[in-house]
Scaffold this active site. Structure first.
Site, PDB file in Angstrom:
ATOM      1  N   GLU A   1      13.437 -11.336 -29.238  1.00  0.00           N
ATOM      2  CA  GLU A   1      12.977 -11.724 -30.563  1.00  0.00           C
ATOM      3  C   GLU A   1      11.560 -12.276 -30.375  1.00  0.00           C
ATOM      4  O   GLU A   1      11.365 -13.175 -29.563  1.00  0.00           O
ATOM      5  CB  GLU A   1      13.909 -12.810 -31.101  1.00  0.00           C
ATOM      6  CG  GLU A   1      13.698 -13.106 -32.554  1.00  0.00           C
ATOM      7  CD  GLU A   1      14.679 -14.167 -33.070  1.00  0.00           C
ATOM      8  OE1 GLU A   1      14.347 -14.796 -34.078  1.00  0.00           O
ATOM      9  OE2 GLU A   1      15.750 -14.366 -32.460  1.00  0.00           O
TER      10      GLU A   1
ATOM     11  N   ARG B   1      24.282 -16.372 -19.085  1.00  0.00           N
ATOM     12  CA  ARG B   1      22.874 -16.752 -19.156  1.00  0.00           C
ATOM     13  C   ARG B   1      22.475 -17.431 -17.860  1.00  0.00           C
ATOM     14  O   ARG B   1      23.275 -18.128 -17.247  1.00  0.00           O
ATOM     15  CB  ARG B   1      22.655 -17.812 -20.238  1.00  0.00           C
ATOM     16  CG  ARG B   1      22.832 -17.371 -21.629  1.00  0.00           C
ATOM     17  CD  ARG B   1      22.634 -18.566 -22.553  1.00  0.00           C
ATOM     18  NE  ARG B   1      21.235 -18.688 -22.922  1.00  0.00           N
ATOM     19  CZ  ARG B   1      20.669 -17.956 -23.864  1.00  0.00           C
ATOM     20  NH1 ARG B   1      21.366 -17.058 -24.515  1.00  0.00           N
ATOM     21  NH2 ARG B   1      19.401 -18.111 -24.153  1.00  0.00           N
TER      22      ARG B   1
ATOM     23  N   LYS C   1      13.766 -21.033 -26.183  1.00  0.00           N
ATOM     24  CA  LYS C   1      12.425 -20.905 -26.748  1.00  0.00           C
ATOM     25  C   LYS C   1      12.137 -22.023 -27.741  1.00  0.00           C
ATOM     26  O   LYS C   1      11.019 -22.499 -27.840  1.00  0.00           O
ATOM     27  CB  LYS C   1      12.279 -19.536 -27.436  1.00  0.00           C
ATOM     28  CG  LYS C   1      12.027 -18.422 -26.446  1.00  0.00           C
ATOM     29  CD  LYS C   1      11.889 -17.085 -27.138  1.00  0.00           C
ATOM     30  CE  LYS C   1      13.231 -16.551 -27.551  1.00  0.00           C
ATOM     31  NZ  LYS C   1      13.176 -15.136 -27.986  1.00  0.00           N
TER      32      LYS C   1
HETATM   33  P1  ATP Z   1      16.417 -18.437 -26.292  1.00  0.00           P
HETATM   34  O1  ATP Z   1      17.754 -19.052 -26.513  1.00  0.00           O
HETATM   35  O2  ATP Z   1      15.742 -18.897 -25.056  1.00  0.00           O
HETATM   36  O3  ATP Z   1      15.531 -18.489 -27.466  1.00  0.00           O
HETATM   37  P2  ATP Z   1      17.259 -15.851 -26.959  1.00  0.00           P
HETATM   38  O4  ATP Z   1      18.536 -15.352 -26.457  1.00  0.00           O
HETATM   39  O5  ATP Z   1      17.194 -16.266 -28.372  1.00  0.00           O
HETATM   40  O6  ATP Z   1      16.727 -16.937 -25.974  1.00  0.00           O
HETATM   41  P3  ATP Z   1      16.000 -13.340 -27.199  1.00  0.00           P
HETATM   42  O7  ATP Z   1      14.572 -13.053 -27.393  1.00  0.00           O
HETATM   43  O8  ATP Z   1      16.936 -13.087 -28.297  1.00  0.00           O
HETATM   44  O9  ATP Z   1      16.101 -14.838 -26.724  1.00  0.00           O
HETATM   45  O10 ATP Z   1      16.530 -12.659 -25.868  1.00  0.00           O
HETATM   46  C1  ATP Z   1      16.178 -11.388 -25.407  1.00  0.00           C
HETATM   47  C2  ATP Z   1      17.157 -10.991 -24.340  1.00  0.00           C
HETATM   48  O11 ATP Z   1      17.075 -11.886 -23.243  1.00  0.00           O
HETATM   49  C3  ATP Z   1      18.573 -11.054 -24.862  1.00  0.00           C
HETATM   50  O12 ATP Z   1      19.255  -9.881 -24.441  1.00  0.00           O
HETATM   51  C4  ATP Z   1      19.146 -12.291 -24.233  1.00  0.00           C
HETATM   52  O13 ATP Z   1      20.498 -12.163 -24.014  1.00  0.00           O
HETATM   53  C5  ATP Z   1      18.348 -12.386 -22.923  1.00  0.00           C
HETATM   54  N1  ATP Z   1      18.261 -13.773 -22.483  1.00  0.00           N
HETATM   55  C6  ATP Z   1      17.731 -14.814 -23.146  1.00  0.00           C
HETATM   56  N2  ATP Z   1      17.873 -15.966 -22.458  1.00  0.00           N
HETATM   57  C7  ATP Z   1      18.512 -15.643 -21.305  1.00  0.00           C
HETATM   58  C8  ATP Z   1      18.965 -16.385 -20.170  1.00  0.00           C
HETATM   59  N3  ATP Z   1      18.775 -17.706 -20.072  1.00  0.00           N
HETATM   60  N4  ATP Z   1      19.581 -15.708 -19.170  1.00  0.00           N
HETATM   61  C9  ATP Z   1      19.765 -14.391 -19.254  1.00  0.00           C
HETATM   62  N5  ATP Z   1      19.373 -13.628 -20.292  1.00  0.00           N
HETATM   63  C10 ATP Z   1      18.759 -14.234 -21.309  1.00  0.00           C
HETATM   64 MG    MG Z   2      18.002 -14.677 -29.777  1.00  0.00          MG
END
Ligand code: ATP
Ligand code: MG
Length: 552
Positions: free
Chosen positions: A37, A261, A271
């Site tokens: 995102e 994660r 983020k």
């Molecule tokens: P955050 O919670 O840090 O904002 P998010 O999951 O909202 O992270 P996205 O941009 O939606 O961030 O994530 C893009 C991809 O990265 C998704 O497939 C998500 O599952 C993966 N991802 C995000 N954070 C992690 C993590 N800590 N470990 C492994 N994969 C991750």
């Molecule tokens: Mg997300």
């Protein structure tokens, strides 16, 4: 199969892929996606996901799409899109297609109309409080909304008028008609479209309705014919809904798989929290070298290979865990040991005058750039009458077995001569201001026939041409091992002493150090030239990591 793959057994996702390949599911095709995102910079957790998705495709001869999950118009920005592309490339991966979920708004809208037509979606005018009340709890089944029995025609009319901007934000939503008694709360008629009068960074003000994550994600996978859609564990309960939409719409059967994660000690990994650190100026920006962002780690001097090796080593888990940051540092050190040029930098200069060295003589010494890499060659540094050594490499009253410099003792200057300390000069207050030493003829490194044996080797810089550099030393950004899990605000656990700025005298070869050039300051640690550095006028280095491995 790659060499790397042979060294360890398959992880559970590779097992799934190999089983699918054996059964010719999707005609032996593997297409994964990385779906960030664009609402922030990527962090080490995303790096884990990138290595997994792109790594699987690479291993099984497939490809990976980069898809920006930009269905929420409010938080997204092109600055983030650019940084994400940059970071993925820097990590060493290439995508086959760059897509935006917003490109599918027309198709998603058509899917919603299809569900309405099939009696599987309805417009609900309830307030969110009313909906929450009717939803029930995991133990108590929900109750039908009074709007659940609207006719197809009425639903279609209302939804089209929602899309035309006729109703205010929050006044109505479109919900899937599934099962208000499902044990999975997400299946109790989830919202699939909401009204939002926001400017989208790509579609402008064309849309007044936006799909919810669950309605966009699986269908986007399906539109792209993604074979293995890998996400993190918090989406386990969403899988049922993912499959339901795909089945009811009769579209390409992408499948979702979940892994744990990555969480790392002494940092935060969301983020939203990282954005707070940036906005509230606890750090200098998203790329502050203390940040767990890819751009921060890059500025800190981490290499793409070290991050990929780390991701490979931690593997893929099915249970949430907290990885020790020193494991990442271990891989950083390992890679930098291979690639970093060894140079000399003195942090606490103590002047040494070589009394038996001719006044204006300079002599060239050849030093190895990197003993770990024979191809890195040698460079020349000048030795002269006045040099600086580290104040800590001299002791007036040393303990036994002290092999550095002491009164009457001898030590080798790295790449140059053996010197012997003859006299200690002090200021009135007793502070040592200078050492008077003599060098041993015929003891030059590489051509030593002096017959003298010394145990200690210390680094030095030539006083006549040493350059001043600003060096930024970093410590962990948080004092708590897992700040997000602590009670109270995670920011209460910020380490106020995570940045120390010091001056150092460095050898003149560093006047050519371009940003991102990596060095080992010998006997000290690994350092990288900062982008703020303007060689040869202003030198700034970031400490990447110390030499010693603290990981057990
Ligand atoms: P955050 O919670 O840090 O904002 P998010 O999951 O909202 O992270 P996205 O941009 O939606 O961030 O994530 C893009 C991809 O990265 C998704 O497939 C998500 O599952 C993966 N991802 C995000 N954070 C992690 C993590 N800590 N470990 C492994 N994969 C991750
Ligand atoms: Mg997300």
């Amino acid at each position: 199969m790659s060499e790397e793959g042979k060294e360890r057994s398959l992880n559970f996702i590779e097992e799934i892929v190999e089983r699918d390949l054996e059964n010719s599911i999707h005609a032996g095709r593997v297409l994964t996606r990385f779906p960030p995102e664009p609402n922030g910079y990527l962090h080490i957790g995303h790096a884990k996901s990138i290595c997994l998705n792109f790594g699987l495709a690479r291993k099984y001869g497939g490809g990976t799409n980069l898809r920006f999950d930009d269905t929420n118009p409010v938080t997204e920005d092109t600055e983030y899109v650019d940084s994400i592309k940059n970071d993925v490339k820097w990590l060493g991966f290439d995508w086959v297609n760059e897509f935006y979920a917003s490109d599918y708004f027309d198709e998603l809208y058509a899917f919603a109309r299809q569900l309405i037509r099939d009696g599987l979606a309805y417009v609900d005018d309830s307030t969110s409080e009313e909906m929450a009340l009717l939803k029930g709890t995991p133990a108590v089944p929900g109750k039908d909304s009074p709007y659940r029995s609207r006719t197809v025609e009425e639903n279609m009319d209302l939804f089209e008028r929602m899309a035309a901007g006729e109703f205010p934000e929050g006044s109505r939503v479109l919900r899937a008609k599934i099962d208000m008694a499902s044990s999975n709360m997400l299946m109790r008629d989830p919202i699939i479209y909401r009204i939002k009068f926001a400017e989208h960074h790509r579609t402008g003000d064309k849309w007044k309705v936006y799909p919810m994550y669950d309605f966009a994600h699986g269908q986007s996978d399906s539109i792209e014919h993604i074979t293995h859609s890998i996400c993190t564990l918090e989406f386990v309960s969403h899988r049922e809904l993912y499959d339901w939409f795909i089945a009811k719409l009769g579209i390409f059967p992408s499948k979702q798989y979940e892994f744990a994660r990555l969480n790392m000690t002494y940092t935060v990994m969301s983020k939203r929290k990282l954005l707070q650190l940036v906005n509230e100026k606890h750090v200098s920006g998203w790329d502050d070298p203390r940040m767990p962002t890819i751009s921060g780690m890059r500025r800190r001097g981490y290499t793409p290979k070290s991050i990929r090796d780390f991701a490979e080593r931690i593997g893929v888990q099915k249970r949430d865990n907290l990885i020790d940051v020193s494991l990442l540092e271990f891989f950083v050190r390992e890679d930098l040991n291979r690639v970093a040029i060894r140079v000399m930098a003195v942090f606490e200069p103590l002047k040494v005058v070589i009394t038996n060295w001719p006044e204006d003589k300079t002599e060239v010494c050849r030093v190895e750039n990197n003993p770990e890499d024979p191809e890195s060659g040698y460079r020349e540094i000048n030795f002269g009458k006045e040099i600086y050594i580290e104040a800590g490499d001299f002791m007036e009253e040393p303990p036994a077995k002290y092999f550095r410099l002491k009164p009457g003792g001898a030590v080798r200057l790295k790449g140059a001569y053996i010197i012997q300390c003859d006299e200690v000069i002090k200021a009135d207050d007793g502070r040592i201001t200078e050492l008077r030493c003599s060098y041993i003829e015929n003891s030059k490194s590489g051509e030593d026939v002096s017959g003298m044996k010394v145990k200690g080797v210390i680094h030095w810089v030539n006083a006549a041409e040493a350059a001043e550099a600003e060096v930024r030393l970093y410590d962990r950004l948080f004092k708590a091992e897992n700040p997000a899990a602590e009670e109270g605000d995670f920011k209460d656990f910020i380490n106020e002493n995570s940045l120390t700025v010091v001056k150092a005298l460095v050898e003149p070869s560093l006047l050519k150090a371009s940003p991102e050039n990596k060095y080992q300051f010998i006997r000290n640690g690994y350092f990288v030239a900062d982008p703020d550095s303007q060689p040869p006028h202003k030198l700034i280095f970031n400490k990447t990591v110390g030499l010693k491995d603290s990981w057990k």
